[in-house]
Design a protein around this motif. Structure first.
Motif, PDB file in Angstrom:
ATOM      1  N   PRO A  78       0.823  -1.218   0.000  1.00  0.00           N
ATOM      2  CA  PRO A  78       0.000   0.000   0.000  1.00  0.00           C
ATOM      3  C   PRO A  78       0.856   1.268   0.000  1.00  0.00           C
ATOM      4  O   PRO A  78       1.963   1.275   0.553  1.00  0.00           O
ATOM      5  N   VAL A  79       0.320   2.321  -0.588  1.00  0.00           N
ATOM      6  CA  VAL A  79       1.069   3.568  -0.779  1.00  0.00           C
ATOM      7  C   VAL A  79       0.244   4.763  -0.323  1.00  0.00           C
ATOM      8  O   VAL A  79      -0.952   4.854  -0.628  1.00  0.00           O
ATOM      9  N   THR A  80       0.885   5.697   0.380  1.00  0.00           N
ATOM     10  CA  THR A  80       0.292   6.990   0.705  1.00  0.00           C
ATOM     11  C   THR A  80       1.171   8.074   0.096  1.00  0.00           C
ATOM     12  O   THR A  80       2.387   8.073   0.302  1.00  0.00           O
ATOM     13  N   VAL A  81       0.571   8.979  -0.654  1.00  0.00           N
ATOM     14  CA  VAL A  81       1.309  10.089  -1.262  1.00  0.00           C
ATOM     15  C   VAL A  81       0.724  11.410  -0.757  1.00  0.00           C
ATOM     16  O   VAL A  81      -0.477  11.649  -0.890  1.00  0.00           O
ATOM     17  N   VAL A  82       1.578  12.244  -0.169  1.00  0.00           N
ATOM     18  CA  VAL A  82       1.158  13.569   0.275  1.00  0.00           C
ATOM     19  C   VAL A  82       1.526  14.567  -0.812  1.00  0.00           C
ATOM     20  O   VAL A  82       2.693  14.659  -1.217  1.00  0.00           O
ATOM     21  N   VAL A  83       0.534  15.299  -1.303  1.00  0.00           N
ATOM     22  CA  VAL A  83       0.747  16.252  -2.392  1.00  0.00           C
ATOM     23  C   VAL A  83       0.386  17.663  -1.910  1.00  0.00           C
ATOM     24  O   VAL A  83      -0.487  17.823  -1.057  1.00  0.00           O
ATOM     25  N   PRO A  84       1.067  18.688  -2.440  1.00  0.00           N
ATOM     26  CA  PRO A  84       0.676  20.062  -2.083  1.00  0.00           C
ATOM     27  C   PRO A  84      -0.609  20.478  -2.776  1.00  0.00           C
ATOM     28  O   PRO A  84      -1.061  19.816  -3.729  1.00  0.00           O
ATOM     29  N   GLU A  85      -1.177  21.591  -2.316  1.00  0.00           N
ATOM     30  CA  GLU A  85      -2.450  22.076  -2.865  1.00  0.00           C
ATOM     31  C   GLU A  85      -2.343  22.466  -4.339  1.00  0.00           C
ATOM     32  O   GLU A  85      -3.358  22.529  -5.041  1.00  0.00           O
ATOM     33  N   THR A  86      -1.122  22.721  -4.814  1.00  0.00           N
ATOM     34  CA  THR A  86      -0.912  23.122  -6.210  1.00  0.00           C
ATOM     35  C   THR A  86      -1.029  21.942  -7.178  1.00  0.00           C
ATOM     36  O   THR A  86      -1.058  22.146  -8.394  1.00  0.00           O
ATOM     37  N   THR A  87      -1.081  20.735  -6.659  1.00  0.00           N
ATOM     38  CA  THR A  87      -1.148  19.544  -7.508  1.00  0.00           C
ATOM     39  C   THR A  87      -2.455  19.516  -8.303  1.00  0.00           C
ATOM     40  O   THR A  87      -3.517  19.787  -7.768  1.00  0.00           O
ATOM     41  N   LYS A 101      -3.358   6.107  -1.686  1.00  0.00           N
ATOM     42  CA  LYS A 101      -4.111   7.031  -0.846  1.00  0.00           C
ATOM     43  C   LYS A 101      -3.477   8.409  -1.022  1.00  0.00           C
ATOM     44  O   LYS A 101      -2.266   8.567  -0.859  1.00  0.00           O
ATOM     45  N   VAL A 102      -4.271   9.412  -1.352  1.00  0.00           N
ATOM     46  CA  VAL A 102      -3.770  10.764  -1.618  1.00  0.00           C
ATOM     47  C   VAL A 102      -4.154  11.693  -0.467  1.00  0.00           C
ATOM     48  O   VAL A 102      -5.329  11.801  -0.111  1.00  0.00           O
TER      49      VAL A 102
END
Length: 305
Positions: A78-87, A101-102
């Motif tokens: 399983p993977v969790t990716v944290v992205v900034p609001e600009t994504t 999971k984003v």
């Protein structure tokens, strides 16, 4: 068996005519998740998986996260990716398509990365988007593939964001005995963290990022990238957002491949008349990028100077 594929190396007649030398393209845009990132990220994920990692965590505005999500799906992790609001919504959609999971947090990658670090538990592995020796070792395979064809370029052109690709390519050049092959490191003027570090003589953090090439959006380049600039022949080039975007459009017309503005930055150097004319054979890393759309590129072109 690796998670990444061996990508085509082709001669580009349109870019050769535009630049005044023979241009060879390493088509990393055709990697399964759309960019070169899978080489290093896939290698790192395989190493951590072999060590018993049960969950991958990453911070990324796009391509690195996509590579982690793809690798995790293929490895059953399983993977969790944290992205900034600009994504972009497209990037988040592609991440979810791979089963990740984003988590959206912060206005920049740095803020997203800070949150990602707090999510790590026992049995988790953090996959950095650009600053990790495992990534550089994986990215270096790109040069191994070129060397295996018998082609030794007179120069390598690539885009620089955080410096992971640069670090990997220089590692690949070194391990193939090509320390004499210069690297032309290209950034957009609004995201030139390597240029700032070279000018200052040490890594510096940009006050702000002002470029549509969001994949180049690292406020501070990796220390290893500056080491490459010090110890390997390197020429820093800056291009405008407009030049990068126009290069994306021209490349789509010339080669039927859509790439992000971050990749367009490297292509722009070849499309600028005779910028590469001092060389005979030039290798351009077409690093790709899965999150751009033609409509978005055309919309950005209306907004830039």
């Amino acid at each position: 068996m690796t998670l990444h594929i061996q990508t085509p190396l082709i001669e580009s007649r349109p870019l050769s005519l535009a630049s005044g030398c023979t241009v060879w393209l390493k088509l990393e845009a055709v990697q399964p998740c759309g960019s070169f990132k899978l080489r290093g990220v896939g290698h790192a994920c395989e190493v951590h998986h072999a060590r018993g990692a049960r969950h991958f965590v990453s911070s990324s505005g796009g391509n690195a996260g996509l590579a982690v999500a793809y690798a995790g799906r293929k490895l059953g992790v399983p993977v969790t990716v944290v992205v900034p609001e600009t994504t972009t919504e497209r990037a988040k959609q592609l991440l979810r398509l791979e089963g990740a999971k984003v988590v959206v947090h912060g206005s920049s990658w740095q803020e997203a990365n800070e949150l990602a670090q707090t999510l790590l538990g026992s049995g988790d592995a953090f996959i950095h988007p650009f600053d990790d020796p495992l990534l550089w070792a994986g990215h270096a395979s790109l040069i191994d593939e070129v060397a295996a064809t018998g082609l030794k370029p007179d120069a390598v052109v690539l885009s620089v964001g955080g410096g992971g690709l640069l670090s990997g390519v220089v590692e690949g050049l070194t391990r193939n005995g090509w320390d004499d092959v210069p690297v032309l490191a290209v950034e957009t003027t609004g995201a030139a963290s390597l240029h700032a570090a070279v000018q200052a003589g040490h890594p510096v953090e940009l006050e702000r990022l002002a470029s549509v090439a969001t994949s180049l959006g690292a406020k501070r380049v990796a220390d290893q990238a500056l080491e490459c600039a010090r110890n390997h022949p390197l020429h820093n080039h800056l291009v405008s957002d407009r030049a990068a975007l126009e290069a994306c459009e021209r490349f789509l017309l010339d080669h039927r491949v859509l790439v992000e503005p971050a990749c367009g930055a490297a292509l722009a150097v070849a499309y600028e008349a005779k910028k590469l004319a001092e060389y005979n054979n030039v290798l351009i890393v077409v690093c790709g990028g899965a999150t751009a759309t033609l409509a978005q590129i055309q919309d950005w072109l209306k907004q830039v100077d």
